[in-house]
Scaffold this motif. Structure first.
Motif, PDB file in Angstrom:
ATOM      1  N   GLN A   5       0.828  -1.210   0.000  1.00 12.47           N
ATOM      2  CA  GLN A   5       0.000   0.000   0.000  1.00 12.47           C
ATOM      3  C   GLN A   5       0.866   1.264   0.000  1.00 12.47           C
ATOM      4  O   GLN A   5       0.529   2.261  -0.651  1.00 12.47           O
ATOM      5  N   LEU A   6       1.969   1.218   0.732  1.00  5.53           N
ATOM      6  CA  LEU A   6       2.869   2.377   0.768  1.00  5.53           C
ATOM      7  C   LEU A   6       3.528   2.602  -0.585  1.00  5.53           C
ATOM      8  O   LEU A   6       3.709   3.749  -1.019  1.00  5.53           O
ATOM      9  N   GLU A   7       3.873   1.527  -1.268  1.00  7.49           N
ATOM     10  CA  GLU A   7       4.448   1.646  -2.612  1.00  7.49           C
ATOM     11  C   GLU A   7       3.423   2.201  -3.584  1.00  7.49           C
ATOM     12  O   GLU A   7       3.752   3.017  -4.453  1.00  7.49           O
ATOM     13  N   TYR A   8       2.173   1.756  -3.440  1.00  8.51           N
ATOM     14  CA  TYR A   8       1.094   2.277  -4.289  1.00  8.51           C
ATOM     15  C   TYR A   8       0.907   3.776  -4.055  1.00  8.51           C
ATOM     16  O   TYR A   8       0.765   4.564  -5.006  1.00  8.51           O
ATOM     17  N   LEU A   9       0.908   4.171  -2.791  1.00  8.11           N
ATOM     18  CA  LEU A   9       0.741   5.583  -2.434  1.00  8.11           C
ATOM     19  C   LEU A   9       1.826   6.437  -3.078  1.00  8.11           C
ATOM     20  O   LEU A   9       1.550   7.499  -3.661  1.00  8.11           O
ATOM     21  N   LYS A  10       3.055   5.975  -3.005  1.00  6.09           N
ATOM     22  CA  LYS A  10       4.187   6.727  -3.565  1.00  6.09           C
ATOM     23  C   LYS A  10       4.040   6.889  -5.073  1.00  6.09           C
ATOM     24  O   LYS A  10       4.244   7.978  -5.618  1.00  6.09           O
ATOM     25  N   LYS A  11       3.682   5.812  -5.764  1.00  2.00           N
ATOM     26  CA  LYS A  11       3.590   5.871  -7.227  1.00  2.00           C
ATOM     27  C   LYS A  11       2.440   6.765  -7.683  1.00  2.00           C
ATOM     28  O   LYS A  11       2.570   7.512  -8.665  1.00  2.00           O
ATOM     29  N   ILE A  12       1.310   6.712  -6.999  1.00  3.38           N
ATOM     30  CA  ILE A  12       0.182   7.581  -7.369  1.00  3.38           C
ATOM     31  C   ILE A  12       0.541   9.040  -7.129  1.00  3.38           C
ATOM     32  O   ILE A  12       0.213   9.920  -7.937  1.00  3.38           O
ATOM     33  N   ALA A  13       1.234   9.307  -6.031  1.00  2.00           N
ATOM     34  CA  ALA A  13       1.654  10.680  -5.739  1.00  2.00           C
ATOM     35  C   ALA A  13       2.608  11.196  -6.810  1.00  2.00           C
ATOM     36  O   ALA A  13       2.564  12.376  -7.179  1.00  2.00           O
ATOM     37  N   GLU A  14       3.456  10.331  -7.339  1.00  2.26           N
ATOM     38  CA  GLU A  14       4.410  10.724  -8.376  1.00  2.26           C
ATOM     39  C   GLU A  14       3.722  10.994  -9.709  1.00  2.26           C
ATOM     40  O   GLU A  14       4.059  11.951 -10.412  1.00  2.26           O
ATOM     41  N   THR A  28      -4.124  -3.927 -11.767  1.00  2.64           N
ATOM     42  CA  THR A  28      -5.316  -3.341 -12.373  1.00  2.64           C
ATOM     43  C   THR A  28      -5.700  -2.082 -11.602  1.00  2.64           C
ATOM     44  O   THR A  28      -5.393  -1.956 -10.401  1.00  2.64           O
ATOM     45  N   GLN A  29      -6.384  -1.168 -12.284  1.00  2.64           N
ATOM     46  CA  GLN A  29      -6.788   0.065 -11.616  1.00  2.64           C
ATOM     47  C   GLN A  29      -7.760  -0.207 -10.468  1.00  2.64           C
ATOM     48  O   GLN A  29      -7.640   0.409  -9.400  1.00  2.64           O
ATOM     49  N   PRO A  30      -8.747  -1.123 -10.642  1.00  6.05           N
ATOM     50  CA  PRO A  30      -9.643  -1.418  -9.508  1.00  6.05           C
ATOM     51  C   PRO A  30      -8.900  -1.929  -8.279  1.00  6.05           C
ATOM     52  O   PRO A  30      -9.224  -1.561  -7.152  1.00  6.05           O
ATOM     53  N   ALA A  31      -7.872  -2.781  -8.514  1.00 10.22           N
ATOM     54  CA  ALA A  31      -7.099  -3.312  -7.384  1.00 10.22           C
ATOM     55  C   ALA A  31      -6.327  -2.193  -6.693  1.00 10.22           C
ATOM     56  O   ALA A  31      -6.221  -2.164  -5.455  1.00 10.22           O
ATOM     57  N   LEU A  32      -5.804  -1.269  -7.487  1.00  7.34           N
ATOM     58  CA  LEU A  32      -5.059  -0.141  -6.928  1.00  7.34           C
ATOM     59  C   LEU A  32      -5.988   0.760  -6.124  1.00  7.34           C
ATOM     60  O   LEU A  32      -5.657   1.171  -5.001  1.00  7.34           O
ATOM     61  N   SER A  33      -7.136   1.066  -6.683  1.00  8.49           N
ATOM     62  CA  SER A  33      -8.111   1.926  -5.997  1.00  8.49           C
ATOM     63  C   SER A  33      -8.588   1.299  -4.700  1.00  8.49           C
ATOM     64  O   SER A  33      -8.748   1.981  -3.679  1.00  8.49           O
ATOM     65  N   LYS A  34      -8.802  -0.021  -4.732  1.00  5.66           N
ATOM     66  CA  LYS A  34      -9.262  -0.730  -3.540  1.00  5.66           C
ATOM     67  C   LYS A  34      -8.201  -0.678  -2.432  1.00  5.66           C
ATOM     68  O   LYS A  34      -8.524  -0.475  -1.256  1.00  5.66           O
ATOM     69  N   ALA A  35      -6.920  -0.838  -2.812  1.00  9.21           N
ATOM     70  CA  ALA A  35      -5.836  -0.811  -1.831  1.00  9.21           C
ATOM     71  C   ALA A  35      -5.730   0.558  -1.165  1.00  9.21           C
ATOM     72  O   ALA A  35      -5.541   0.659   0.054  1.00  9.21           O
ATOM     73  N   ILE A  36      -5.875   1.609  -1.946  1.00  8.79           N
ATOM     74  CA  ILE A  36      -5.801   2.964  -1.390  1.00  8.79           C
ATOM     75  C   ILE A  36      -7.015   3.260  -0.530  1.00  8.79           C
ATOM     76  O   ILE A  36      -6.910   3.902   0.526  1.00  8.79           O
ATOM     77  N   SER A  37      -8.191   2.778  -0.953  1.00  9.94           N
ATOM     78  CA  SER A  37      -9.407   2.987  -0.154  1.00  9.94           C
ATOM     79  C   SER A  37      -9.275   2.322   1.209  1.00  9.94           C
ATOM     80  O   SER A  37      -9.685   2.881   2.237  1.00  9.94           O
ATOM     81  N   LYS A  38      -8.689   1.124   1.245  1.00 14.57           N
ATOM     82  CA  LYS A  38      -8.475   0.426   2.511  1.00 14.57           C
ATOM     83  C   LYS A  38      -7.502   1.201   3.397  1.00 14.57           C
ATOM     84  O   LYS A  38      -7.686   1.294   4.613  1.00 14.57           O
ATOM     85  N   LEU A  39      -6.464   1.763   2.768  1.00  9.31           N
ATOM     86  CA  LEU A  39      -5.497   2.548   3.525  1.00  9.31           C
ATOM     87  C   LEU A  39      -6.148   3.796   4.102  1.00  9.31           C
ATOM     88  O   LEU A  39      -5.918   4.154   5.266  1.00  9.31           O
ATOM     89  N   GLU A  40      -6.975   4.475   3.307  1.00 14.22           N
ATOM     90  CA  GLU A  40      -7.672   5.672   3.778  1.00 14.22           C
ATOM     91  C   GLU A  40      -8.630   5.330   4.914  1.00 14.22           C
ATOM     92  O   GLU A  40      -8.761   6.088   5.887  1.00 14.22           O
ATOM     93  N   ALA A  41      -9.292   4.165   4.790  1.00 15.47           N
ATOM     94  CA  ALA A  41     -10.222   3.742   5.841  1.00 15.47           C
ATOM     95  C   ALA A  41      -9.478   3.466   7.142  1.00 15.47           C
ATOM     96  O   ALA A  41      -9.940   3.808   8.237  1.00 15.47           O
ATOM     97  N   GLU A  42      -8.300   2.859   7.028  1.00 13.01           N
ATOM     98  CA  GLU A  42      -7.512   2.555   8.216  1.00 13.01           C
ATOM     99  C   GLU A  42      -6.998   3.824   8.877  1.00 13.01           C
ATOM    100  O   GLU A  42      -6.966   3.937  10.116  1.00 13.01           O
ATOM    101  N   LEU A  43      -6.591   4.802   8.052  1.00  9.75           N
ATOM    102  CA  LEU A  43      -6.073   6.060   8.591  1.00  9.75           C
ATOM    103  C   LEU A  43      -7.190   7.027   8.970  1.00  9.75           C
ATOM    104  O   LEU A  43      -6.944   8.029   9.652  1.00  9.75           O
ATOM    105  N   ALA A  71       9.794   5.179   5.568  1.00 12.65           N
ATOM    106  CA  ALA A  71       9.639   3.763   5.884  1.00 12.65           C
ATOM    107  C   ALA A  71      10.129   2.893   4.734  1.00 12.65           C
ATOM    108  O   ALA A  71      10.840   1.907   4.934  1.00 12.65           O
ATOM    109  N   LEU A  72       9.768   3.278   3.501  1.00  9.80           N
ATOM    110  CA  LEU A  72      10.213   2.527   2.324  1.00  9.80           C
ATOM    111  C   LEU A  72      11.729   2.578   2.189  1.00  9.80           C
ATOM    112  O   LEU A  72      12.366   1.584   1.813  1.00  9.80           O
ATOM    113  N   LEU A  73      12.293   3.747   2.484  1.00  5.10           N
ATOM    114  CA  LEU A  73      13.744   3.901   2.399  1.00  5.10           C
ATOM    115  C   LEU A  73      14.440   3.009   3.426  1.00  5.10           C
ATOM    116  O   LEU A  73      15.461   2.378   3.122  1.00  5.10           O
ATOM    117  N   GLU A  74      13.886   2.926   4.632  1.00  2.00           N
ATOM    118  CA  GLU A  74      14.483   2.077   5.671  1.00  2.00           C
ATOM    119  C   GLU A  74      14.391   0.601   5.293  1.00  2.00           C
ATOM    120  O   GLU A  74      15.317  -0.171   5.542  1.00  2.00           O
TER     121      GLU A  74
END
Length: 300
Positions: A5-14, A28-43, A71-74
């Motif tokens: 999810q963190l890797e997805y976040l970075k790539k979308i931001a770029e 797939t775009q639906p899989a990407l959107s679903k992963a970000i939605s789950k991250l937003e729900a958690e945060l 975190a990704l860098l570490e």
């Protein structure tokens, strides 16, 4: 929350685009959107907002991305450390230098090192001195090479060691009236036309600024270091540069300067008290051991 999810976040931001990010990530775009939605729900905050067909980070997203990237860098550092433990003579060395140092100094030192450690890979970039110091501080590069220490005192966490010192010399075309001289004085050059780098680009500047202030007659201000020798050889003017092996002595004459106008000092720098892989240590120590003994007394 997971690493993916963190890797997805970075790539979308770029890319600022879900479709483009999905393509680059091979999902797939639906899989990407679903992963970000789950991250937003958690945060419990929105990370992106739509701007037409694209998206951009919200203030929540910008704040979280900084920590996510760290975190990704570490994690990347941890993977590299484990790989280094498996084979300490292999690895990647990430370095940056100013443009002029990268043009005439780095190719020789890297080539010599590869002759004894042929499995080493280098990631190399040209940057300004402030960019190099910031990247060292942030752990984006392993080693930096620079010749301007104006900003070093604001980076006490960086160790700087001088590794090469070069005298400044005058170069003129072979048909110039001074071409047969062994040494000249500054006062003898007051009516000459000079080729210098643009003052706004000091990190690429090879000519001695103290001297240029005494000889304001400037014919050309190129923005590429590689153009200097060609312009001088073509008769467009003369200039002052560090005395390096890359000067084309078949087309140019090298003349010493009588007055003391200083020397160009090249430094190697790294982040203090941080992990350094065996291959990076080996390259750092190789560069330092290649330096003249008297240079080491200049340690900052």
């Amino acid at each position: 929350m997971n690493l993916q999810q963190l890797e997805y976040l970075k790539k979308i931001a770029e890319t600022e685009n879900f479709t483009t990010a999905a393509t680059l990530l091979s999902v797939t775009q639906p899989a990407l959107s679903k992963a970000i939605s789950k991250l937003e729900a958690e945060l419990n905050v929105p990370l992106f907002e739509r701007t037409g067909r694209n998206v951009k980070l919200t203030s929540f997203g910008e704040a979280f991305l900084k920590h996510s990237n760290l975190a990704l860098l570490e994690i990347e550092k941890g993977i590299r450390e484990l790989q280094d433990m498996v084979d300490p003579d292999k690895g990647i060395i990430s370095i940056a230098s100013t443009y002029c140092i990268g043009t005439y100094f780095m190719p020789f030192i890297i080539s010599d090192f590869l002759s004894c450690c042929p499995h080493t890979k280098f990631q190399f970039s040209h940057e300004s001195v402030p960019e190099i110091l910031n990247d060292l501080r942030d752990g984006k590069i392993d080693l930096g090479f620079y010749d301007n220490l104006d900003d070093i005192h604001t980076h006490s966490e960086i160790e700087s060691i001088p590794v090469k010192e070069e005298e400044y010399v005058l170069i003129v075309p072979k048909n110039h009236h001074l071409s047969k001289e062994v040494e000249v004085s500054l006062k003898d050059l007051k009516n000459e036309s000079f080729i210098v780098f643009h003052e706004g680009d000091k990190d690429k500047m090879l000519s001695c600024s103290e001297f240029i202030n005494r000889a304001p007659k400037i014919s050309i201000q190129p923005n590429e270091a590689s153009m200097l020798g060609g312009l001088v050889a073509a008769g467009a003017g003369i200039t002052i540069v560090p005395n390096t092996p890359l000067i084309n002595t078949s087309a140019l004459s090298i003349i010493k300067i009588k007055e003391n106008i200083g020397r160009k000092v090249i430094y190697i720098g790294w982040l203090k008290n941080s992990y350094m892989s065996p291959i990076v240590k080996k390259f750092r120590d190789y560069v330092i051991s290649s330096a003249p003994a008297n240079s080491l007394s200049l340690k900052i």
